[in-house]
Design an enzyme around this catalytic site. Sequence first.
Site, PDB file in Angstrom:
ATOM      1  N   THR A 167     -31.849  15.483  15.614  1.00 44.42           N
ATOM      2  CA  THR A 167     -32.424  14.238  15.125  1.00 44.42           C
ATOM      3  C   THR A 167     -31.619  13.021  15.575  1.00 44.42           C
ATOM      4  O   THR A 167     -30.516  13.139  16.097  1.00 44.42           O
ATOM      5  CB  THR A 167     -32.446  14.231  13.593  1.00 44.42           C
ATOM      6  OG1 THR A 167     -31.092  14.295  13.131  1.00 44.42           O
ATOM      7  CG2 THR A 167     -33.195  15.406  13.054  1.00 44.42           C
ATOM      8  N   GLY A 217     -29.108  18.510  11.820  1.00 43.18           N
ATOM      9  CA  GLY A 217     -28.672  19.900  11.945  1.00 43.18           C
ATOM     10  C   GLY A 217     -29.809  20.879  11.792  1.00 43.18           C
ATOM     11  O   GLY A 217     -30.966  20.566  12.108  1.00 43.18           O
ATOM     12  N   GLY A 219     -32.581  22.272  10.237  1.00 45.71           N
ATOM     13  CA  GLY A 219     -33.441  21.661   9.226  1.00 45.71           C
ATOM     14  C   GLY A 219     -33.780  22.547   8.059  1.00 45.71           C
ATOM     15  O   GLY A 219     -33.819  22.087   6.909  1.00 45.71           O
TER      16      GLY A 219
END
Length: 281
Positions: A167, A217, A219
Amino acid sequence: MSGVIIVHGGVGAKGRSLEDMNGVASKSKDDDPLKTVVNAVRYMEDDQRFNAGTGSVIRIDGSIQMDAAVAIPGSFGSVINIERVKNPVLVALDVMEKTPHIALAGSGAIDFARRSGYPDYDPVTEKARVAYKKMVDAIKDKTNSEERYSTIKKLIDDGLVEEPHDTVGAVAYVNGKFAAAVSTGGASPMMPGRVGDVPLIGAGIYCGLNGAVVATGLGEEIAKKLLCYRIYSRIGEEPLNRILMEEIDNMEGKLAGVIAVSRNEYGFFSNGAMPIDTTQF
């Protein structure tokens, strides 16, 4: 200080550095914290080096589905599995500011984007096509899902398919107010329809009267632990960086990173490489 912004470019981004952030924090600052974080995420969505917007990874079925979210105290907006828009974070902002809802998903999110004036946009890059072809070639002879996933995982572990950079996100405290924003182009390999932590309030993002937190990281693990809300709920108990370190340690080795800001502190911590940019103003 009148303001601070902290920006991350994704945990697990091997070989990446502050230079990759291209001064996005200083370019994004505004008198409004919400505009500040949205500016930062939009810049990174437009940079194909990051796994968000342009630069998103291709899912197993050949599609690109993106998630994004924004938050201020008392308000939240997200888009889930949105396709063919340039800046999912802007659509998430419109969900928060222009609808009675907190999230729109799939075809509903796409229809809302079109009605709101966002044109059709193909985020596929040549880098994404190359990575996707390697995966397709590797799994085309596999007869079951278990074989497919183990093969793709080995390709990534061996560095034969470039690892996505997860992300992008930002938190800010400006003129006594907090805001947070986050966006992702997904993970690889990923089934169509998969939802991670990004568009889920309290999981990949949280913002309240005492601070703002954004995660990056794995998810599924972040969502199961409601990582961002856990951190937010502890603000003031201990120094902020200690809280971040303890909560990342609680991830039991699952790849994760966080950025956070409170009224008196800001910080970041991760258990993998995570490019960070900060600016106080």
